[in-house]
Structure formats: C-alpha cells, structure tokens
Design a protein around this motif. Structure first.
Motif, PDB file in Angstrom:
ATOM      1  N   PHE A 114      15.896  -5.748  22.936  1.00 17.11           N
ATOM      2  CA  PHE A 114      15.382  -6.017  21.597  1.00 17.11           C
ATOM      3  C   PHE A 114      14.278  -5.018  21.258  1.00 17.11           C
ATOM      4  O   PHE A 114      13.500  -4.617  22.123  1.00 17.11           O
ATOM      5  CB  PHE A 114      14.810  -7.437  21.512  1.00 17.11           C
ATOM      6  N   GLU A 115      14.217  -4.621  20.014  1.00 19.16           N
ATOM      7  CA  GLU A 115      13.142  -3.761  19.513  1.00 19.16           C
ATOM      8  C   GLU A 115      11.982  -4.642  19.069  1.00 19.16           C
ATOM      9  O   GLU A 115      12.137  -5.480  18.186  1.00 19.16           O
ATOM     10  CB  GLU A 115      13.642  -2.921  18.337  1.00 19.16           C
ATOM     11  N   LEU A 116      10.835  -4.448  19.703  1.00  9.43           N
ATOM     12  CA  LEU A 116       9.658  -5.244  19.364  1.00  9.43           C
ATOM     13  C   LEU A 116       8.996  -4.674  18.116  1.00  9.43           C
ATOM     14  O   LEU A 116       8.716  -3.467  18.048  1.00  9.43           O
ATOM     15  CB  LEU A 116       8.672  -5.256  20.529  1.00  9.43           C
ATOM     16  N   VAL A 117       8.748  -5.546  17.140  1.00  8.10           N
ATOM     17  CA  VAL A 117       8.169  -5.142  15.858  1.00  8.10           C
ATOM     18  C   VAL A 117       6.920  -5.973  15.589  1.00  8.10           C
ATOM     19  O   VAL A 117       6.935  -7.202  15.760  1.00  8.10           O
ATOM     20  CB  VAL A 117       9.183  -5.330  14.707  1.00  8.10           C
ATOM     21  N   LEU A 118       5.844  -5.311  15.174  1.00 11.26           N
ATOM     22  CA  LEU A 118       4.618  -6.016  14.808  1.00 11.26           C
ATOM     23  C   LEU A 118       4.751  -6.577  13.399  1.00 11.26           C
ATOM     24  O   LEU A 118       5.154  -5.867  12.470  1.00 11.26           O
ATOM     25  CB  LEU A 118       3.421  -5.072  14.875  1.00 11.26           C
ATOM     26  N   ASP A 119       4.390  -7.817  13.242  1.00 12.83           N
ATOM     27  CA  ASP A 119       4.418  -8.454  11.928  1.00 12.83           C
ATOM     28  C   ASP A 119       3.543  -7.691  10.944  1.00 12.83           C
ATOM     29  O   ASP A 119       2.358  -7.458  11.192  1.00 12.83           O
ATOM     30  CB  ASP A 119       3.927  -9.903  12.060  1.00 12.83           C
ATOM     31  N   ILE A 120       4.116  -7.309   9.807  1.00  9.85           N
ATOM     32  CA  ILE A 120       3.386  -6.504   8.833  1.00  9.85           C
ATOM     33  C   ILE A 120       2.246  -7.278   8.182  1.00  9.85           C
ATOM     34  O   ILE A 120       1.232  -6.685   7.783  1.00  9.85           O
ATOM     35  CB  ILE A 120       4.362  -5.958   7.745  1.00  9.85           C
ATOM     36  N   ILE A 121       2.357  -8.576   8.097  1.00 11.66           N
ATOM     37  CA  ILE A 121       1.294  -9.372   7.480  1.00 11.66           C
ATOM     38  C   ILE A 121       0.031  -9.311   8.325  1.00 11.66           C
ATOM     39  O   ILE A 121      -1.080  -9.128   7.808  1.00 11.66           O
ATOM     40  CB  ILE A 121       1.748 -10.829   7.276  1.00 11.66           C
ATOM     41  N   HIS A 122       0.166  -9.450   9.647  1.00  9.49           N
ATOM     42  CA  HIS A 122      -1.005  -9.344  10.518  1.00  9.49           C
ATOM     43  C   HIS A 122      -1.585  -7.936  10.481  1.00  9.49           C
ATOM     44  O   HIS A 122      -2.811  -7.760  10.520  1.00  9.49           O
ATOM     45  CB  HIS A 122      -0.638  -9.740  11.945  1.00  9.49           C
ATOM     46  N   ALA A 123      -0.721  -6.926  10.424  1.00  8.56           N
ATOM     47  CA  ALA A 123      -1.219  -5.556  10.305  1.00  8.56           C
ATOM     48  C   ALA A 123      -2.005  -5.373   9.008  1.00  8.56           C
ATOM     49  O   ALA A 123      -3.045  -4.695   8.992  1.00  8.56           O
ATOM     50  CB  ALA A 123      -0.055  -4.575  10.363  1.00  8.56           C
ATOM     51  N   THR A 124      -1.532  -5.974   7.939  1.00  7.22           N
ATOM     52  CA  THR A 124      -2.214  -5.863   6.653  1.00  7.22           C
ATOM     53  C   THR A 124      -3.547  -6.615   6.662  1.00  7.22           C
ATOM     54  O   THR A 124      -4.535  -6.156   6.072  1.00  7.22           O
ATOM     55  CB  THR A 124      -1.306  -6.410   5.536  1.00  7.22           C
ATOM     56  N   GLU A 125      -3.588  -7.762   7.323  1.00 12.05           N
ATOM     57  CA  GLU A 125      -4.839  -8.529   7.384  1.00 12.05           C
ATOM     58  C   GLU A 125      -5.944  -7.736   8.071  1.00 12.05           C
ATOM     59  O   GLU A 125      -7.109  -7.768   7.643  1.00 12.05           O
ATOM     60  CB  GLU A 125      -4.597  -9.857   8.117  1.00 12.05           C
ATOM     61  N   HIS A 126      -5.592  -7.001   9.128  1.00 15.29           N
ATOM     62  CA  HIS A 126      -6.596  -6.165   9.788  1.00 15.29           C
ATOM     63  C   HIS A 126      -7.054  -5.034   8.861  1.00 15.29           C
ATOM     64  O   HIS A 126      -8.223  -4.618   8.913  1.00 15.29           O
ATOM     65  CB  HIS A 126      -6.029  -5.585  11.085  1.00 15.29           C
ATOM     66  N   LEU A 127      -6.155  -4.555   8.031  1.00 19.20           N
ATOM     67  CA  LEU A 127      -6.532  -3.510   7.068  1.00 19.20           C
ATOM     68  C   LEU A 127      -7.519  -4.062   6.040  1.00 19.20           C
ATOM     69  O   LEU A 127      -8.486  -3.378   5.667  1.00 19.20           O
ATOM     70  CB  LEU A 127      -5.270  -2.971   6.389  1.00 19.20           C
ATOM     71  N   TRP A 128      -7.302  -5.277   5.593  1.00 24.10           N
ATOM     72  CA  TRP A 128      -8.235  -5.904   4.655  1.00 24.10           C
ATOM     73  C   TRP A 128      -9.599  -6.122   5.319  1.00 24.10           C
ATOM     74  O   TRP A 128     -10.650  -5.960   4.675  1.00 24.10           O
ATOM     75  CB  TRP A 128      -7.679  -7.232   4.157  1.00 24.10           C
ATOM     76  N   THR A 187       6.958 -12.011  10.157  1.00 23.62           N
ATOM     77  CA  THR A 187       7.230 -13.215  10.949  1.00 23.62           C
ATOM     78  C   THR A 187       7.202 -14.474  10.078  1.00 23.62           C
ATOM     79  O   THR A 187       6.797 -15.540  10.543  1.00 23.62           O
ATOM     80  CB  THR A 187       6.195 -13.353  12.079  1.00 23.62           C
ATOM     81  N   GLY A 188       7.625 -14.336   8.839  1.00 24.20           N
ATOM     82  CA  GLY A 188       7.559 -15.478   7.927  1.00 24.20           C
ATOM     83  C   GLY A 188       8.319 -16.698   8.414  1.00 24.20           C
ATOM     84  O   GLY A 188       7.890 -17.832   8.187  1.00 24.20           O
ATOM     85  N   THR A 247     -10.091  -3.324  14.356  1.00 27.54           N
ATOM     86  CA  THR A 247      -8.870  -2.890  13.663  1.00 27.54           C
ATOM     87  C   THR A 247      -8.276  -1.662  14.338  1.00 27.54           C
ATOM     88  O   THR A 247      -7.050  -1.567  14.524  1.00 27.54           O
ATOM     89  CB  THR A 247      -9.172  -2.591  12.193  1.00 27.54           C
ATOM     90  N   ILE A 248      -9.129  -0.729  14.723  1.00 27.75           N
ATOM     91  CA  ILE A 248      -8.645   0.470  15.420  1.00 27.75           C
ATOM     92  C   ILE A 248      -7.946   0.087  16.719  1.00 27.75           C
ATOM     93  O   ILE A 248      -6.839   0.564  17.017  1.00 27.75           O
ATOM     94  CB  ILE A 248      -9.827   1.437  15.694  1.00 27.75           C
ATOM     95  N   GLY A 249      -8.580  -0.775  17.504  1.00 32.15           N
ATOM     96  CA  GLY A 249      -7.979  -1.196  18.760  1.00 32.15           C
ATOM     97  C   GLY A 249      -6.658  -1.918  18.562  1.00 32.15           C
ATOM     98  O   GLY A 249      -5.708  -1.725  19.331  1.00 32.15           O
ATOM     99  N   TYR A 250      -6.584  -2.743  17.523  1.00 37.72           N
ATOM    100  CA  TYR A 250      -5.353  -3.486  17.228  1.00 37.72           C
ATOM    101  C   TYR A 250      -4.218  -2.524  16.893  1.00 37.72           C
ATOM    102  O   TYR A 250      -3.096  -2.664  17.393  1.00 37.72           O
ATOM    103  CB  TYR A 250      -5.622  -4.440  16.065  1.00 37.72           C
ATOM    104  N   TYR A 251      -4.513  -1.515  16.068  1.00 37.70           N
ATOM    105  CA  TYR A 251      -3.479  -0.555  15.687  1.00 37.70           C
ATOM    106  C   TYR A 251      -3.082   0.339  16.864  1.00 37.70           C
ATOM    107  O   TYR A 251      -1.901   0.662  17.040  1.00 37.70           O
ATOM    108  CB  TYR A 251      -3.963   0.306  14.519  1.00 37.70           C
ATOM    109  N   GLN A 252      -4.063   0.744  17.681  1.00 36.09           N
ATOM    110  CA  GLN A 252      -3.739   1.595  18.818  1.00 36.09           C
ATOM    111  C   GLN A 252      -2.830   0.861  19.805  1.00 36.09           C
ATOM    112  O   GLN A 252      -1.876   1.442  20.334  1.00 36.09           O
ATOM    113  CB  GLN A 252      -5.026   2.046  19.518  1.00 36.09           C
ATOM    114  N   HIS A 253      -3.135  -0.390  20.065  1.00 38.78           N
ATOM    115  CA  HIS A 253      -2.306  -1.163  20.990  1.00 38.78           C
ATOM    116  C   HIS A 253      -0.896  -1.359  20.452  1.00 38.78           C
ATOM    117  O   HIS A 253       0.088  -1.299  21.210  1.00 38.78           O
ATOM    118  CB  HIS A 253      -2.947  -2.521  21.265  1.00 38.78           C
ATOM    119  N   ASN A 254      -0.789  -1.593  19.158  1.00 39.95           N
ATOM    120  CA  ASN A 254       0.506  -1.945  18.562  1.00 39.95           C
ATOM    121  C   ASN A 254       1.232  -0.750  17.952  1.00 39.95           C
ATOM    122  O   ASN A 254       2.279  -0.932  17.322  1.00 39.95           O
ATOM    123  CB  ASN A 254       0.294  -3.007  17.480  1.00 39.95           C
TER     124      ASN A 254
END
Length: 491
Positions: free
Chosen positions: A318-332, A414-415, A389-396
């Motif tokens: 399976f291809e692991l994908v990060l939920d875009i909503i959580h990625a966006t929340e860190h951007l906010w 992940t709705g 936020t930087i650490g979250y993006y680097q890990h993911n």
C-alpha cells in the motif's frame, strides 16, 4: 389438542371479536384515531402474548419423534415437566416442557433445541430490538422506550449482559462475510486508521480527596483505534481545484467541481485492544477484498508515527498517504504564528503554500518556514510552532507527493475514518456523564459498527446460528427438519 389449549383458542377468538366490535360498533363513532390506535396496539400486544403461549403449549404437547439420548449416546427416559420463562416483545410467557434424565448422564429438554431457545429468558427478537436502540441511544433512554412503547421493564444490568453476550460473534461474522463482487468494486482499495478516546471508569481511592488537584480529571480515556476499508473510483483533480475546495475563494465566487465518487462497500470497525489488534483485523479483510480488479492500494493516516510505522509494516503493497487536512492544519498554525489570526495577508499566504504542497513542492514550503524561524522578531512560542510544523512536514515528506496522488485520482483525505471516529465513537460514547468499562465499551463498539455498516440483519442471523450451535450442537434429538428451520435452510 388438550382441553386447556381449546379454552385458550376460544378465549383468543373472543378477544379478537371484541377488537372487531371496538373498531366497528356504535361506540367507535365517538372515538378519536389516537385513542383507537393506542388501544389496538396495547390489545394486540396482549393478544400476541396469548398466541405465543398457545404456540409453546402446542409444541410442548408433542412427543419427540426420535429417542432422546445423552451426548454419549445413552438413552434418556422421561423424567418430568420442567417450567421455563420466555421474555418476549409481548411480555413474559411461562410454560412447561418435557425433561429427560438419567443418573450420571445429565438431562435435557429436547424442545429447547427445536425452538432454539436462548440460554437466558430474554428472546432473540427482544434482545435484537433493544440492542438496536442501545447502539444509538443511552441505556436509560432505551429502558424508557421499552417501558413506554412495549410496557416492559428490563434492568440495565440485563441489557448490558445481553450486549456483551451477543457481540462475541462480530469478529467471526466479518471473517466469513462475503466480499463484494469484483464488478461492483472500484479499482482503488483504500484503508484508513485513526484513534479516538473513550472515557473510562476511573478507579477511585478508598478516601478520595475533597477537591481534585490542578490537572487531575475525573475520568481517563482509552484510545479506540478506528479503521475503515472501502474501494473507490478515481477522482482526478488539479492542485488548484483542491485549494478551492479546502479554502473559500477570495472573491467569494462558487466554482463548479467534478462529481465526487462515493466509497463502495465501506466497512468501519473500532477496538480498544490496541493498534496491532486493529490492523491485524484490518489486514484479514484487506486480503479478502484484494484481487486482480484492484489497480491501486492507498493507506491514509493523520501522521501519527506509531500508527504509520505499523501500517507500513503490515501493508507493504500500500502507498502511505498523509491526510491533507492535517497537513493544512499545521500550515494554518504556522501562518498564525507568523502573521496572527487577523492579518489581511494570512489567507493568501496559506493559499500560496498549500498550492506548493499539493503540487509536490513541500520541500520549498519547509525552506520558507526554516528561513522565517530564524527571524529575530519571533518569540520563543512562535518559533516553537514553526519548528513543530517543519518537523511534521520533514517526517511526512515521503507521504506528501500529492501531485502524483491527484494525477492518479487517489483520495488524499481521511474523511471516512474521521467521520467514523465521530459517528461510531464520539456520538455514542462521549455524551455527558458517560463512563465505560473496557468490556462494556468494546461490546457496544462492535455492535454499533455492525449497525453503521448496515450489517444488522445479516449479523444477527449469523449470531443466532452460532449461539444455537454452542447451546444445542451436540444434541442428537434435533431432527434435520428442525435444524433446517433453525438455521434458515428449510424450504
């Protein structure tokens, strides 16, 4: 037919004639629809109880067609008539049936197996109806409903016991549940996983303090791991379309979107047994639904490292994908730290960075944040937020190739499992004042998932067969015809 049965039939006919007179006689001219409907319902419940008792007495009067034997084959002679109670939707019914016994070999009532009577007095139908209420409403509300509508009084303990007894076959049900035909499935197999806390009963000390200390809470929570599996058709979008879907356009214009495909044969489950148990169970279902018709396999999580690690270990293809909503929340969060929540440029900045992320340029966003993190004007709190936020993006970063995902038509949010966390867990288990034991919560989680998955009727058919086998499978007195009726295979 016994004289007692004849008297019951005569009484039932008289009662039915009175109902006909009630709705068609002269007195009916002055009655309201509400009055007649309520009276008929109450009287029909009483009539149903009489008919059910007549049925039991009629069956109890019939002799077994075959010799009654113990499990070891020893003939069991007739011993006596034994009373039993059957608590039905019509009320409590008591009747007697034949008991066969031999010293050293025990005894049995053959009629119990032929009727597939439950181990305890509460009928399968009554338990099923009450459990359908309990999976959506509180125990107190369900008890009130039973009393108001059916006139039945059942204790909370009895309901809790029935929930735990009738949930034990849920795992076995899903292990054997047929998978959807390949022609009805989508080409993308999707799994999602997330966690949601369930408030648990806390063990209080013998002498609890008069007032809790700072930070002390009355309850503790245990994480329920929620999983979802489904297939879906591709949904091709551009990064710009996703940005517009996630953020309202600055000019307020409403843009048209392609019709979103819906998940096919979605199944959600939840367990308090931990991540490994949840994913092992999910893996079994994935193996059943995978096949040549599946072209892509996608696993979506929110970025929790412990969960991601286990998903990668158990679902190699399976291809692991990060939920875009959580990625966006860190951007906010980063935008609020840099600009503040009321800055006029905040939305534009988020939109610009989000478009980069969706275009596969997350590394550029990380560089932007790293440069800003060293600005002297930032406070330590602002800098910590940017570093998070930087650490979250680097890990993911390996799971944020959204440009590729969108071009393939994959889901990136992940709705489904987020909705399951809310609907399956929160809406039922986090109401005011609710506290749960682990066993009680798990049983209810299992049955609530059965209901949400629209498997209610199928599961309870399966459960009745399993429980019958556990109770009566060794009895040789069950004839093939009776067994066919019990198991739903009779013509």
């Amino acid at each position: 037919m016994s004289s007692n049965s004849k008297q019951m039939i005569q009484q039932i006919r008289q009662d039915f004639e009175r109902l006909i007179e009630y709705v068609s006689g002269e007195g009916s001219q002055t009655r309201t629809a509400y009055e007649v409907e309520l009276t008929l319902f109450r009287q029909l419940l009483a009539l149903g109880r009489q008919l059910l008792l007549l049925f039991f007495q009629h069956r109890a009067a019939q002799l077994p067609k075959e010799p009654v034997r113990a499990p070891d084959g020893t003939p069991l002679p007739y011993h006596s008539m034994r009373p039993t109670s059957y608590y039905s939707v019509f009320g409590k019914v008591q009747f007697q049936r034949r008991y066969y016994y031999a010293p050293g070999h025990g005894g049995i009532c053959p009629l119990d197996a032929k009727l597939s009577l439950p181990a305890r007095c509460y009928s399968d139908l009554l338990r099923e109806w009450t459990q359908y209420c309990i999976t959506d409403e509180s125990y107190a509300e369900s008890i009130h409903m039973l009393k108001r509508i059916l006139g039945l009084s059942i204790s909370k303990q009895a309901l809790e016991t029935s929930i735990q007894e009738d949930a034990i076959d849920v795992d076995s049900f899903y292990d054997q549940k047929p998978v959807p035909p390949p022609e009805t499935e989508g080409p993308i197999l999707v799994l999602q996983a997330d966690g949601k806390g369930v408030p648990m009963v806390r063990d209080e000390p013998a002498c609890p303090p008069a007032r809790r200390g700072k930070g002390q809470k009355r309850t503790k929570k245990k994480e329920a791991i929620v999983t979802a599996i489904y297939t879906i058709n591709p949904y091709h979008r551009t990064p710009e379309q996703v940005v517009k879907a996630l953020m309202a356009p600055e000019d307020g214009a409403v843009s048209s979107r392609p019709q979103r495909p819906v998940p096919k044969a979605k199944e959600v489950r939840a367990t308090l047994q931990g991540k490994d148990t949840a994913l092992d169970r999910l893996a079994l279902r994935v193996a059943q639904r995978d096949g040549d018709h599946i072209q892509h396999r996608v696993a979506l999580t929110d970025g929790a490292e412990a969960l991601q690690k286990r998903v990668k270990e158990k679902f190699h293809n399976f291809e692991l994908v990060l939920d875009i909503i959580h990625a966006t929340e860190h951007l906010w969060d980063a935008a609020n730290a840099l600009l503040g929540e009321t800055h006029p440029e905040r939305n534009s900045w988020v939109r610009e960075q989000l478009l980069k992320i969706l275009s596969g340029r997350t590394s550029e966003v990380i560089e932007v944040l790293q440069k800003r993190a060293y600005e002297q004007s930032l406070s330590p709190a602002q800098r910590r937020t940017l570093q998070a936020t930087i650490g979250y993006y680097q890990h993911n970063l390996p799971y944020m190739r959204y440009d590729e995902y969108l071009s393939r038509g994959w889901p990136i949010g992940t709705g489904v499992v987020e909705g399951a966390c809310g609907h399956l867990v929160k809406d039922r288990f986090e109401r005011s004042g609710m506290r749960w034991t682990k066993s009680g919560a798990q049983s209810l989680l299992d049955l609530r998932a059965v209901r949400i998955n629209d498997d209610w009727d199928g599961y309870h058919d399966f459960r009745r067969r399993c429980q019958h086998q556990r109770l009566y499978g060794f009895w040789e007195t069950v004839s093939p015809r009776a067994e066919a009726i019990v198991f739903g295979t009779a013509a």
